[in-house]
Design a protein around this motif. Structure first.
Motif, PDB file in Angstrom:
ATOM      1  N   LEU A   1       0.832  -1.193   0.000  1.00 39.55           N
ATOM      2  CA  LEU A   1       0.000   0.000   0.000  1.00 39.55           C
ATOM      3  C   LEU A   1       0.873   1.251   0.000  1.00 39.55           C
ATOM      4  O   LEU A   1       0.551   2.252  -0.654  1.00 39.55           O
ATOM      5  N   GLU A   2       1.988   1.197   0.709  1.00 39.67           N
ATOM      6  CA  GLU A   2       2.898   2.342   0.725  1.00 39.67           C
ATOM      7  C   GLU A   2       3.466   2.616  -0.665  1.00 39.67           C
ATOM      8  O   GLU A   2       3.631   3.772  -1.059  1.00 39.67           O
ATOM      9  N   LEU A   3       3.746   1.559  -1.424  1.00 36.69           N
ATOM     10  CA  LEU A   3       4.198   1.747  -2.803  1.00 36.69           C
ATOM     11  C   LEU A   3       3.093   2.365  -3.643  1.00 36.69           C
ATOM     12  O   LEU A   3       3.334   3.315  -4.405  1.00 36.69           O
ATOM     13  N   ALA A   4       1.879   1.862  -3.508  1.00 37.42           N
ATOM     14  CA  ALA A   4       0.756   2.424  -4.268  1.00 37.42           C
ATOM     15  C   ALA A   4       0.542   3.892  -3.916  1.00 37.42           C
ATOM     16  O   ALA A   4       0.270   4.721  -4.792  1.00 37.42           O
ATOM     17  N   MET A   5       0.671   4.234  -2.636  1.00 37.00           N
ATOM     18  CA  MET A   5       0.461   5.620  -2.214  1.00 37.00           C
ATOM     19  C   MET A   5       1.564   6.547  -2.696  1.00 37.00           C
ATOM     20  O   MET A   5       1.349   7.751  -2.824  1.00 37.00           O
ATOM     21  N   SER A   6       2.753   6.012  -2.972  1.00 34.30           N
ATOM     22  CA  SER A   6       3.830   6.850  -3.489  1.00 34.30           C
ATOM     23  C   SER A   6       3.628   7.184  -4.959  1.00 34.30           C
ATOM     24  O   SER A   6       4.235   8.129  -5.471  1.00 34.30           O
ATOM     25  N   CYS A   7       2.783   6.418  -5.645  1.00 32.93           N
ATOM     26  CA  CYS A   7       2.462   6.721  -7.045  1.00 32.93           C
ATOM     27  C   CYS A   7       1.595   7.965  -7.123  1.00 32.93           C
ATOM     28  O   CYS A   7       1.003   8.389  -6.130  1.00 32.93           O
ATOM     29  N   HIS A   8       1.485   8.532  -8.307  1.00 30.18           N
ATOM     30  CA  HIS A   8       0.797   9.817  -8.423  1.00 30.18           C
ATOM     31  C   HIS A   8      -0.714   9.693  -8.258  1.00 30.18           C
ATOM     32  O   HIS A   8      -1.362  10.612  -7.774  1.00 30.18           O
ATOM     33  N   PHE A   9      -1.274   8.561  -8.650  1.00 25.60           N
ATOM     34  CA  PHE A   9      -2.632   8.230  -8.243  1.00 25.60           C
ATOM     35  C   PHE A   9      -2.865   6.742  -8.445  1.00 25.60           C
ATOM     36  O   PHE A   9      -2.044   6.039  -9.035  1.00 25.60           O
ATOM     37  N   ARG A  10      -4.015   6.251  -7.938  1.00 31.14           N
ATOM     38  CA  ARG A  10      -4.271   4.835  -7.872  1.00 31.14           C
ATOM     39  C   ARG A  10      -5.650   4.491  -8.422  1.00 31.14           C
ATOM     40  O   ARG A  10      -6.609   5.239  -8.213  1.00 31.14           O
ATOM     41  N   ILE A  11      -5.736   3.333  -9.087  1.00 33.88           N
ATOM     42  CA  ILE A  11      -7.024   2.737  -9.422  1.00 33.88           C
ATOM     43  C   ILE A  11      -6.990   1.310  -8.884  1.00 33.88           C
ATOM     44  O   ILE A  11      -5.914   0.769  -8.614  1.00 33.88           O
ATOM     45  N   ALA A  12      -8.165   0.698  -8.683  1.00 30.41           N
ATOM     46  CA  ALA A  12      -8.197  -0.617  -8.049  1.00 30.41           C
ATOM     47  C   ALA A  12      -9.222  -1.525  -8.697  1.00 30.41           C
ATOM     48  O   ALA A  12     -10.251  -1.066  -9.204  1.00 30.41           O
ATOM     49  N   SER A  13      -8.946  -2.821  -8.658  1.00 33.96           N
ATOM     50  CA  SER A  13      -9.940  -3.811  -9.044  1.00 33.96           C
ATOM     51  C   SER A  13     -10.898  -4.020  -7.881  1.00 33.96           C
ATOM     52  O   SER A  13     -10.551  -3.746  -6.719  1.00 33.96           O
ATOM     53  N   ASP A  14     -12.098  -4.513  -8.182  1.00 30.52           N
ATOM     54  CA  ASP A  14     -13.114  -4.623  -7.136  1.00 30.52           C
ATOM     55  C   ASP A  14     -12.796  -5.693  -6.089  1.00 30.52           C
ATOM     56  O   ASP A  14     -13.474  -5.777  -5.063  1.00 30.52           O
ATOM     57  N   ASN A  15     -11.773  -6.514  -6.336  1.00 30.63           N
ATOM     58  CA  ASN A  15     -11.374  -7.499  -5.331  1.00 30.63           C
ATOM     59  C   ASN A  15     -10.203  -7.010  -4.478  1.00 30.63           C
ATOM     60  O   ASN A  15      -9.657  -7.760  -3.676  1.00 30.63           O
ATOM     61  N   ALA A  16      -9.797  -5.767  -4.657  1.00 30.10           N
ATOM     62  CA  ALA A  16      -8.650  -5.229  -3.925  1.00 30.10           C
ATOM     63  C   ALA A  16      -8.971  -5.072  -2.444  1.00 30.10           C
ATOM     64  O   ALA A  16     -10.095  -4.732  -2.069  1.00 30.10           O
ATOM     65  N   ARG A  17      -7.960  -5.310  -1.626  1.00 34.56           N
ATOM     66  CA  ARG A  17      -8.053  -5.109  -0.184  1.00 34.56           C
ATOM     67  C   ARG A  17      -6.798  -4.371   0.248  1.00 34.56           C
ATOM     68  O   ARG A  17      -5.690  -4.797  -0.059  1.00 34.56           O
ATOM     69  N   MET A  18      -6.958  -3.279   0.987  1.00 35.56           N
ATOM     70  CA  MET A  18      -5.828  -2.426   1.329  1.00 35.56           C
ATOM     71  C   MET A  18      -5.735  -2.191   2.827  1.00 35.56           C
ATOM     72  O   MET A  18      -6.761  -2.048   3.499  1.00 35.56           O
ATOM     73  N   GLY A  19      -4.502  -2.115   3.315  1.00 34.33           N
ATOM     74  CA  GLY A  19      -4.327  -1.867   4.738  1.00 34.33           C
ATOM     75  C   GLY A  19      -2.864  -1.771   5.127  1.00 34.33           C
ATOM     76  O   GLY A  19      -1.968  -2.105   4.352  1.00 34.33           O
ATOM     77  N   LEU A  20      -2.651  -1.296   6.351  1.00 34.40           N
ATOM     78  CA  LEU A  20      -1.311  -1.201   6.927  1.00 34.40           C
ATOM     79  C   LEU A  20      -1.316  -2.022   8.221  1.00 34.40           C
ATOM     80  O   LEU A  20      -1.661  -1.506   9.281  1.00 34.40           O
ATOM     81  N   PRO A  21      -0.945  -3.297   8.144  1.00 37.08           N
ATOM     82  CA  PRO A  21      -1.054  -4.185   9.308  1.00 37.08           C
ATOM     83  C   PRO A  21       0.155  -4.196  10.236  1.00 37.08           C
ATOM     84  O   PRO A  21       0.250  -5.047  11.119  1.00 37.08           O
ATOM     85  N   GLU A  22       1.069  -3.241  10.073  1.00 36.11           N
ATOM     86  CA  GLU A  22       2.347  -3.307  10.769  1.00 36.11           C
ATOM     87  C   GLU A  22       2.237  -3.390  12.285  1.00 36.11           C
ATOM     88  O   GLU A  22       3.026  -4.085  12.932  1.00 36.11           O
ATOM     89  N   VAL A  23       1.274  -2.664  12.900  1.00 35.36           N
ATOM     90  CA  VAL A  23       1.217  -2.684  14.371  1.00 35.36           C
ATOM     91  C   VAL A  23       0.871  -4.070  14.902  1.00 35.36           C
ATOM     92  O   VAL A  23       1.152  -4.374  16.066  1.00 35.36           O
ATOM     93  N   SER A  24       0.293  -4.929  14.072  1.00 32.85           N
ATOM     94  CA  SER A  24       0.024  -6.303  14.506  1.00 32.85           C
ATOM     95  C   SER A  24       1.308  -7.116  14.595  1.00 32.85           C
ATOM     96  O   SER A  24       1.308  -8.234  15.134  1.00 32.85           O
ATOM     97  N   LEU A  25       2.405  -6.563  14.073  1.00 33.02           N
ATOM     98  CA  LEU A  25       3.718  -7.203  14.160  1.00 33.02           C
ATOM     99  C   LEU A  25       4.629  -6.497  15.160  1.00 33.02           C
ATOM    100  O   LEU A  25       5.800  -6.849  15.302  1.00 33.02           O
ATOM    101  N   GLY A  26       4.089  -5.465  15.830  1.00 39.08           N
ATOM    102  CA  GLY A  26       4.883  -4.751  16.814  1.00 39.08           C
ATOM    103  C   GLY A  26       5.760  -3.665  16.221  1.00 39.08           C
ATOM    104  O   GLY A  26       6.739  -3.232  16.848  1.00 39.08           O
ATOM    105  N   VAL A  27       5.409  -3.186  15.027  1.00 38.99           N
ATOM    106  CA  VAL A  27       6.184  -2.145  14.361  1.00 38.99           C
ATOM    107  C   VAL A  27       5.199  -1.185  13.705  1.00 38.99           C
ATOM    108  O   VAL A  27       3.990  -1.437  13.716  1.00 38.99           O
ATOM    109  N   ILE A  28       5.670  -0.070  13.195  1.00 40.78           N
ATOM    110  CA  ILE A  28       4.786   0.856  12.493  1.00 40.78           C
ATOM    111  C   ILE A  28       5.145   0.869  11.005  1.00 40.78           C
ATOM    112  O   ILE A  28       6.212   0.397  10.614  1.00 40.78           O
ATOM    113  N   PRO A  29       4.278   1.404  10.160  1.00 44.41           N
ATOM    114  CA  PRO A  29       4.646   1.557   8.752  1.00 44.41           C
ATOM    115  C   PRO A  29       5.939   2.368   8.643  1.00 44.41           C
ATOM    116  O   PRO A  29       6.069   3.421   9.275  1.00 44.41           O
ATOM    117  N   GLY A  30       6.884   1.877   7.849  1.00 43.81           N
ATOM    118  CA  GLY A  30       8.180   2.535   7.771  1.00 43.81           C
ATOM    119  C   GLY A  30       8.564   3.051   6.411  1.00 43.81           C
ATOM    120  O   GLY A  30       9.645   3.619   6.237  1.00 43.81           O
TER     121      GLY A  30
END
Length: 260
Positions: free
Chosen positions: A114-143
């Motif tokens: 998701l961080e790579l997609a957000m670094s792009c100038h804009f985004r489009i998605a397929s209807d089966n797309a699922r997006m999230g930042l699950p890092e805190v579930s691993l004890g870390v933050i998005p880096g």
């Protein structure tokens, strides 16, 4: 261009980059990040390239995250270097690329994906797309810029919820929150990206690069985006594209921008 983890194609000014690690759900490891940097760099330096689409191979994932096995035993210092090097090598690099980049998000775009997609100038998605930042579930933050770009796109409250719950949102919810611009079927995802790229490519690549710099400067601390806009606007008057664009308008014909 030949790489181990990505596929690159070019045709009629449009380039596509496909992250090709389907058995790993296209997870980003060091090698893939380095290859992506090299591909973006080479394409950006090629004057014939007017737009870039990035996507993931297969039907399950754009990028399912970073390759956790590479950093599970890192020290504090190594973790900091991982984030700094990754941002410089790929994520900030893509955001500031002169050539417009469209992320075509198919399936999972999680963590670094998701961080790579957000670094792009804009985004489009397929209807089966699922997006999230699950890092805190691993004890870390998005880096890789997630704590910075997600609030810019969806607002502070929504970003806080997504980061703190480590949950995923659907493509439709992503569109409602401004994270993606369009949602379509998986079959139509790349055709839609190509259609949007085609509209971009009809315009001045010089002016588009200037607009990217001006928009990005609005989000840089200590930089006045309005001043950047004024400077870039003035610089446009000295370009061949401006001369061609205004001449074509006055002559009531389509412009043939020289890209200079």
């Amino acid at each position: 261009m030949e790489f181990e983890n990505i596929l690159v194609e070019q045709q009629n000014g449009l380039a596509s980059i496909t992250i090709n690690r389907p058995k790993k759900l296209n997870a980003l490891n060091k090698a893939t990040i380095a290859e992506l940097h090299d591909a973006f760099d080479q394409l950006d330096k090629d004057a014939a390239t007017k737009a870039i689409i990035i996507t993931g191979s297969g039907e399950k994932a754009f990028v399912a995250g970073a390759d956790i096995s590479e950093f599970a035993d890192f020290s504090v210092e190594e973790g900091g270097k991982l984030a700094a090097n990754g941002q410089e090598t790929l994520f900030d690099f893509v955001e500031n690329l002169s050539t417009p980049v469209i992320a075509a998000v198919n399936g999972f775009a999680l963590g670094g994906g998701l961080e790579l997609a957000m670094s792009c100038h804009f985004r489009i998605a397929s209807d089966n797309a699922r997006m999230g930042l699950p890092e805190v579930s691993l004890g870390v933050i998005p880096g890789y810029g997630g704590t910075q770009r997600l609030p810019q796109l969806v607002g502070k409250g929504k970003a806080m919820e997504m980061i703190m719950t480590a949950g995923m949102i659907s493509a439709d919810e992503a569109k409602e929150s401004g994270l993606v611009n369009h949602v379509t079927t998986q079959e139509e995802l790349i055709p839609l990206a190509e259609k949007l790229a085609g509209k971009i490519m009809r315009n001045s690549s010089v002016a588009i690069a200037a607009a990217i710099r001006a928009v990005n400067d609005n989000f840089v601390d200590g930089v006045n985006g309005f001043e950047t806009e004024i400077r870039e606007f003035g610089n446009c008057f000295g370009t061949g594209d401006f001369k061609e664009g205004t001449t074509a308008f006055l002559e009531k014909r389509k412009p043939n921008f020289p890209g200079e």
